[in-house]
Design a protein around this motif. Structure first.
Motif, mmCIF file in Angstrom:
data_model
loop_
_atom_site.group_PDB
_atom_site.id
_atom_site.type_symbol
_atom_site.label_atom_id
_atom_site.label_comp_id
_atom_site.label_asym_id
_atom_site.label_seq_id
_atom_site.Cartn_x
_atom_site.Cartn_y
_atom_site.Cartn_z
ATOM 1 N N TYR A 164 51.520 107.423 -26.477
ATOM 2 C CA TYR A 164 51.984 105.974 -26.821
ATOM 3 C C TYR A 164 51.118 105.451 -25.654
ATOM 4 C CZ TYR A 164 54.195 101.806 -24.713
ATOM 5 O OH TYR A 164 54.566 100.610 -24.261
ATOM 6 N N VAL A 165 50.588 104.168 -26.543
ATOM 7 C CA VAL A 165 49.521 103.534 -25.723
ATOM 8 C C VAL A 165 50.229 102.254 -25.782
ATOM 9 C CG1 VAL A 165 47.431 102.470 -26.263
ATOM 10 C CG2 VAL A 165 47.456 104.582 -26.815
ATOM 11 N N PRO A 166 50.162 101.473 -24.649
ATOM 12 C CA PRO A 166 50.958 100.160 -24.354
ATOM 13 C C PRO A 166 50.183 99.150 -25.361
ATOM 14 C CG PRO A 166 50.620 101.109 -22.187
ATOM 15 C CD PRO A 166 49.823 102.071 -23.295
ATOM 16 N N PRO A 167 50.926 98.025 -25.840
ATOM 17 C CA PRO A 167 50.379 97.058 -26.714
ATOM 18 C C PRO A 167 49.394 96.143 -25.838
ATOM 19 C CG PRO A 167 52.594 96.717 -26.443
ATOM 20 C CD PRO A 167 52.454 98.001 -25.694
ATOM 21 N N GLU A 168 48.715 95.579 -26.482
ATOM 22 C CA GLU A 168 47.761 94.543 -25.713
ATOM 23 C C GLU A 168 48.540 93.782 -25.062
ATOM 24 O OE1 GLU A 168 45.280 92.334 -28.348
ATOM 25 O OE2 GLU A 168 44.099 94.289 -29.053
ATOM 26 N N GLY A 169 48.446 93.336 -23.777
ATOM 27 C CA GLY A 169 49.281 92.758 -22.703
ATOM 28 C C GLY A 169 48.882 93.188 -21.481
#
Length: 238
Positions: A25-30
């Motif tokens: 799981y890679v956090p979305p851009e933000g």
């Protein structure tokens, strides 16, 4: 080495070599992704070094997690089995994402896990557990068996009988009921240092908005520099 075809920022295609792959799981851009990159000094989204926060000692305590980037492991890093191709792996990850339902829990909290620090989810975790179990189980046909040196290194942690069984079957001892989702923020800290680093983290953490939702999985690869980068995201549409 396995190869993947990628495009650089100028749109020019190039082949990238990867020693290992993982499902994260890679956090979305933000804000959360930006924080993670600046805390660790490595942006898994772009595969580039980034300047770390100006905090004394930060470089040293993040040396271990830096190579992986800011992520939550779903299927631990593995070498591609002989005869398997990355294109087939990509199709398989897409197929898995196509039958998985997004998972939501109440939020993330800063936690001390043994000697290291991480963000961990709280609230209902069954959905997140199901995603991780599917990634481990349904993509295992692509994993080369773990070598003796890797197995010996895992066993140094002092595994339970169940963890030993999981290691033998799945190449990693902390899967299925032994799995605990987390986004790692440090390596092992010296005795007594964790409270101070938790205070420092509270200053730099963005707002951890609730709920915490996992609606994508990411295929990542370990490059020739030993660091992981995003290859492709897959939206969960089940």
């Amino acid at each position: 080495m396995s190869h993947a075809f990628a495009k650089d920022d100028a749109g020019k295609g190039e082949f990238m070599s990867y020693a290992r792959f993982a499902i994260y799981y890679v956090p979305p851009e933000g804000p959360l992704a930006d924080f993670g990159a600046k805390w660790l000094g490595w942006d898994v989204l772009t595969g580039r070094k980034v300047p770390q926060f100006d905090v004394p000692g930060l470089h040293d305590i993040t040396m271990t997690p830096r190579k992986y980037g800011f992520h939550g492991t779903l299927k631990p890093p593995f070498r591609l089995k002989e005869g398997q191709m990355i294109e087939a792996l990509e199709r398989a990850v897409s197929d898995v994402a196509g039958v998985l339902t997004p998972a939501a829990c109440d939020g993330l909290t800063l936690t001390q896990l043994g000697r290291f620090l991480a963000l961990t989810p709280f609230g209902p975790l069954d959905g997140l557990q199901s995603i991780a179990e599917a990634c481990v189980r349904d993509l295992d046909g692509f994993r080369a068996p773990a070598g003796e040196a890797e197995l010996a290194r895992r066993r140094k942690a002092g595994l339970s009988n169940r963890q030993e069984m999981l290691l033998a079957q799945w190449g990693y001892p902390y899967v299925f009921e032994e799995f605990r989702f987390h986004l790692t923020l440090s390596g092992g800290l010296p005795e007594g240092d964790a409270p101070g680093w938790m205070d420092t983290l509270q200053v730099h953490l963005p707002d951890l908005s609730a709920p915490f939702v996992v609606d994508q999985i990411a295929l990542c690869g370990e490059g020739q520099d030993g660091r992981f980068e995003l290859i492709h995201r897959y939206t969960l549409t089940g």
